[in-house]
Design a protein around this motif. Structure first.
Motif: not given
Length: 283
Positions: A50-53, A55-71
């Motif tokens: 799964s991928v979620e956009r 906002y990171s306050e530390a980076r001052k921008q939006a980032v992608d967060m990718v989650v991978i789990h066992p099928k």
């Protein structure tokens, strides 16, 4: 509001899963040509990705967060391993192969289930603080909160390729300094330069003193007895620094088999890294 692309499965109330079966991506911790392209154009997401956009306050921008789990396994509560991308890469690089390798190892009973999480750390910051962009604070302070809000486990391990390997070692050091040590770490071809002259060419650090204050080769005993796995091709441009790290820290596992700093070697080492992390991530 963050642009949530997917958290999927039991967490579908948070977003919609993109369900294609392919596992292609722009690279494995290396470079990407189009970081602005929609995720569906850059990768085909398996059902355990799964991928979620956000906002990171530390980076001052939006980032992608990718989650991978066992099928086929609910990701909620599983221990999490951060997977840090390489120079000029991004979080989506982690989709190349890892969902399949993680699922296969868990299904075969070689390792217990855990979650891999990747997040955009910037193209050339070596996962340290830069003016207006603090990737390390994002990892230490924001990522645990993001995971908790989604009923996912806490980060207890770190891994990475090239610059991401450098960052994983720095992150492991910071966690130990904070009194919250990791359970394990694994690095592939970590970008360990042996001289300031070489590192200066990357234009990532303000000066030599800043680099030395962060460089894992300058803090060889900062990880304590943390189980660490290290892989590097014997023709890789970082082999000298990696061999020095291996010689002086005696990691739990080390491999310097034939290979260069490229996807061919990374694809050979990554399944081994997944199994190493899985063998140490549970208490």
């Amino acid at each position: 509001m963050p642009n949530r692309r997917s958290i999927g499965g039991a967490l579908s109330r948070r977003a919609l899963l993109a369900g294609a079966a392919g596992l292609t991506a722009a690279g494995l911790g290396l470079t990407t040509d189009s970081t602005s392209a929609p995720v569906e154009q850059r990768v085909s997401l398996a059902k355990n990705v799964s991928v979620e956009r956000i906002y990171s306050e530390a980076r001052k921008q939006a980032v992608d967060m990718v989650v991978i789990h066992p099928k086929g396994i609910d990701p909620r509560g599983l221990p999490v391993c951060l997977m840090l991308h390489g120079r000029f890469g991004d979080a989506l690089d982690s989709v190349a192969g890892l969902p399949m390798w993680l699922s296969n190892s868990v299904a075969a009973g070689r390792i217990p289930p855990f979650t891999l999480l990747s997040v955009d750390g910037g193209p050339n910051n070596y996962w340290h603080r830069r003016p207006g962009d603090d990737a390390m604070s994002m990892l230490l302070d924001e990522v645990p909160q993001w995971l908790s809000e989604r009923e996912l486990g806490k980060p207890v391990a770190a891994a990475g390729i090239s610059m991401g390997g450098f960052g994983a070692l720095v992150y492991a050091r910071r966690r130990r300094e904070l009194g919250d040590p990791l359970r394990t770490a694994g690095v592939i071809a970590p970008a360990l330069h042996t001289s300031w002259r070489e590192m200066r060419k990357r234009r990532a650090f303000t000066n030599e003193a800043e680099w030395r204050s962060i460089d894992p080769l300058q803090h060889l005993h900062a990880l304590g007895d943390l189980p660490v796995g290290v892989w590097c091709g014997n023709a890789d441009r970082f082999i000298e620094g990696t061999r020095r790290f291996i010689r002086l820290t005696h990691p739990t596992y080390a491999s310097t088999s034939p290979g260069r700093h490229n996807k061919t070697y990374f694809r050979k080492a990554l399944p081994e890294l997944v199994d190493f992390i899985g063998g140490h991530i549970h208490p």
